[in-house]
Design a protein around this motif. Structure first.
Motif, PDB file in Angstrom:
ATOM      1  N   GLN A 248      38.252  37.781  38.969  1.00 33.63           N
ATOM      2  CA  GLN A 248      37.410  36.922  38.801  1.00 33.63           C
ATOM      3  C   GLN A 248      35.685  37.346  38.511  1.00 33.63           C
ATOM      4  O   GLN A 248      35.179  37.999  39.270  1.00 33.63           O
TER       5      GLN A 248
ATOM      6  N   PHE B 158      44.554  39.541  40.441  1.00 31.69           N
ATOM      7  CA  PHE B 158      43.559  38.844  39.743  1.00 31.69           C
ATOM      8  C   PHE B 158      42.419  39.368  39.686  1.00 31.69           C
ATOM      9  O   PHE B 158      41.628  39.916  40.581  1.00 31.69           O
TER      10      PHE B 158
ATOM     11  N   LEU C 279      41.171  40.039  43.247  1.00 28.07           N
ATOM     12  CA  LEU C 279      41.959  39.321  44.277  1.00 28.07           C
ATOM     13  C   LEU C 279      43.503  39.777  44.330  1.00 28.07           C
ATOM     14  O   LEU C 279      43.845  39.668  43.127  1.00 28.07           O
TER      15      LEU C 279
ATOM     16  N   SER D 212      44.771  36.909  35.549  1.00 26.36           N
ATOM     17  CA  SER D 212      45.860  37.451  35.592  1.00 26.36           C
ATOM     18  C   SER D 212      45.754  39.023  35.222  1.00 26.36           C
ATOM     19  O   SER D 212      45.960  38.936  34.276  1.00 26.36           O
TER      20      SER D 212
ATOM     21  N   GLY E 130      31.267  32.963  38.994  1.00 24.24           N
ATOM     22  CA  GLY E 130      31.169  31.575  38.714  1.00 24.24           C
ATOM     23  C   GLY E 130      32.558  31.046  37.647  1.00 24.24           C
ATOM     24  O   GLY E 130      32.581  30.228  37.228  1.00 24.24           O
ATOM     25  N   LYS E 131      33.312  32.003  37.615  1.00 21.98           N
ATOM     26  CA  LYS E 131      34.550  31.814  36.573  1.00 21.98           C
ATOM     27  C   LYS E 131      35.927  31.474  37.360  1.00 21.98           C
ATOM     28  O   LYS E 131      36.041  31.771  38.427  1.00 21.98           O
ATOM     29  N   GLY E 132      36.974  31.270  36.500  1.00 19.97           N
ATOM     30  CA  GLY E 132      38.154  31.294  36.810  1.00 19.97           C
ATOM     31  C   GLY E 132      39.006  32.605  37.459  1.00 19.97           C
ATOM     32  O   GLY E 132      38.181  33.471  37.232  1.00 19.97           O
ATOM     33  N   LEU E 133      40.083  32.555  37.445  1.00 14.46           N
ATOM     34  CA  LEU E 133      40.776  33.663  37.609  1.00 14.46           C
ATOM     35  C   LEU E 133      41.795  34.201  36.361  1.00 14.46           C
ATOM     36  O   LEU E 133      42.274  33.454  35.882  1.00 14.46           O
TER      37      LEU E 133
END
Lengths: 111, 115
Positions: free
Chosen positions: A38, A36, A89, A46, A41-44
């Motif tokens: 990122q 992933f 990640l 894919s 401050g944001k989401g992940l």
């Protein structure tokens, strides 16, 4: 208990360089491994998913490999760009439908 | 196809209060998982819901709970908030086929600050 480690914790490279991010996990009984991205401050997002039966996956400038027996995966980024700057990640999925995440590698690509 | 949405995006609460976060999965996805992300502990799995039933649970105290509705939307609740609950809460949805090999898609997260 599954433990996922990512090395290095931070990486700074000049634009255009090829680079490799590493991920290792302790329990090889995984269903898949996912990389992933990122942004702060944001989401992940894919990037790539490798099933346990696969050895690698490619998407554009990204290539991820998986060696399940040794508990290792690498994410190769070719010709890095400033827009690639983010935290990367890796996560493994084991028997239950939940992911075990590594602590991430913070990548900075310098223009 | 719309992605995973989470509301609210930001929340400020005080210790002792309770909070409810909402997650709407991608259309057709039946599994919703929740994760907590903190600088110290990284990303940790909270729980997963599938067909309105909690299917898996991480190692969090009972103050953390959740539910899923018939349209697959999910909510998580944290009661008696503590300072350490300050985190980014992420939800992820997946088709959740029987082989558990499908991709999880994450929402933007809810940033909870406990004062």
């Amino acid at each position: 208990k599954q433990e996922v480690t990512q090395i290095p914790a931070a990486l700074s490279v000049p634009e255009g360089e090829n680079l490799v991010l590493n991920c290792s996990f302790t329990d090889s009984a995984i269903y898949n491994l996912q990389w992933f991205r990122q942004d702060p401050g944001k989401g992940l997002t894919s990037l790539l998913l490798i099933q346990s039966s696969q050895r690698e996956q490619t998407s554009g400038r990204l290539n991820a490999s998986l060696d399940k027996s040794s508990g290792r995966s690498t994410l190769y980024i070719a010709a890095s760009q400033p827009g690639d700057s983010a935290t990367y990640l890796c996560a493994v999925k084991t028997g239950a439908n939940n992911l075990f995440f590594g602590t991430g590698t913070r990548l900075t690509v310098i223009p | 196809k719309a992605g995973v949405t989470q509301t609210p995006r930001y929340l400020i609460k005080t210790r002792g209060q309770q909070v409810t976060l909402s997650c709407s999965p991608i259309s057709g996805h039946r599994s919703v998982s929740w994760y907590q992300q903190t600088p110290g502990q990284g990303l940790q799995f909270l729980f997963e819901y599938f067909s309105e039933t909690q299917r898996n649970k991480g190692n969090f105290p009972g103050r953390f709970s959740g539910r899923q509705f018939s349209n697959s939307r999910s909510e998580m609740n944290v009661s008696t908030l503590e300072l350490g609950d300050s985190a980014l809460y992420l939800c992820a949805s997946s088709l959740a086929g029987g082989a558990y090999t499908d991709t999880q898609y994450f929402g933007p997260g809810t940033r909870l600050t406990v004062l």
